[in-house]
Design a protein around this motif. Sequence first.
Motif, PDB file in Angstrom:
ATOM      1  N   GLN A  53       0.829  -1.199   0.000  1.00  0.00           N
ATOM      2  CA  GLN A  53       0.000   0.000   0.000  1.00  0.00           C
ATOM      3  C   GLN A  53       0.869   1.256   0.000  1.00  0.00           C
ATOM      4  N   ARG A  54       0.443   2.217  -0.787  1.00  0.00           N
ATOM      5  CA  ARG A  54       1.043   3.550  -0.767  1.00  0.00           C
ATOM      6  C   ARG A  54      -0.052   4.517  -0.337  1.00  0.00           C
ATOM      7  N   ASP A  92       4.329   1.592  -8.710  1.00  0.00           N
ATOM      8  CA  ASP A  92       3.762   2.921  -8.465  1.00  0.00           C
ATOM      9  C   ASP A  92       3.092   3.507  -9.702  1.00  0.00           C
ATOM     10  N   ARG A 146       4.467   4.272   3.092  1.00  0.00           N
ATOM     11  CA  ARG A 146       4.188   2.967   2.493  1.00  0.00           C
ATOM     12  C   ARG A 146       3.935   1.942   3.598  1.00  0.00           C
ATOM     13  N   THR A 176       3.219  -2.406   4.194  1.00  0.00           N
ATOM     14  CA  THR A 176       3.033  -3.783   3.771  1.00  0.00           C
ATOM     15  C   THR A 176       2.134  -4.449   4.794  1.00  0.00           C
ATOM     16  N   THR A 234       5.052  -0.507   8.502  1.00  0.00           N
ATOM     17  CA  THR A 234       4.822   0.810   7.923  1.00  0.00           C
ATOM     18  C   THR A 234       6.130   1.583   7.835  1.00  0.00           C
TER      19      THR A 234
END
Length: 212
Positions: A32-33, A60, A136, A138, A159
């Motif tokens: 996740q971004r 991205d 970001r 995970t 994070t």
Amino acid sequence: MEVEIKLRLPDAAAHRRLSSFLAPRLLRTHAQRNLFFDAAARTLAAATAALRIRLYGLDDAAPSRAVLALKRRPSIEAGVSRVEEIEEPLDPALALACAADPVRLGGVDSSIIRMVASEYGVGGAAAPFVCLGGFRNTRGVYELEQGDGLGLVLELDETHFDFGTNYELECETAEPDRAKEVLERLLTMAGVPYEYSRSNKFGCFMAGKLLP
């Protein structure tokens, strides 16, 4: 109202230990971004609100999906987080365009954007959106079935901020007291140290440092 249990892990070793313990229950892993938007005057942040675009995927330039969210009026006590949250799917290409040119976000056809404009006065010509940056994450998603019928979905986060890395176990639930007991018991069985989170990820991001 989103209600979550949030338990902070002390370091990467604790995260690895818990990941290994939970591995048989893994459902999926998300890259996740997270990007946050506000007026230049930080109007939303001053009102304890956060407007976020979350992009999913390792590339991205080509995220698999995107979600627009407004979170506001957060509170956290003894590891139980409560926050008002509204989410909407967002076209990934449009999300990338808004990340590159935040002013465009004000013109998106979205009930969230209309709410932000009407309630906070942010997003129009007088207070156009700017991107505050982000972080970001995970996320490992695990399913935990209990014999008493309390099925839980656990989210184990790693994070990455510009200033450090945070590790946290989260669980959204309608029964926070029961769920917290289950998670604490699980962490004890796994031999993983933890403490109750006292801040959220956005709070850390805005503070520019890791908070307890």
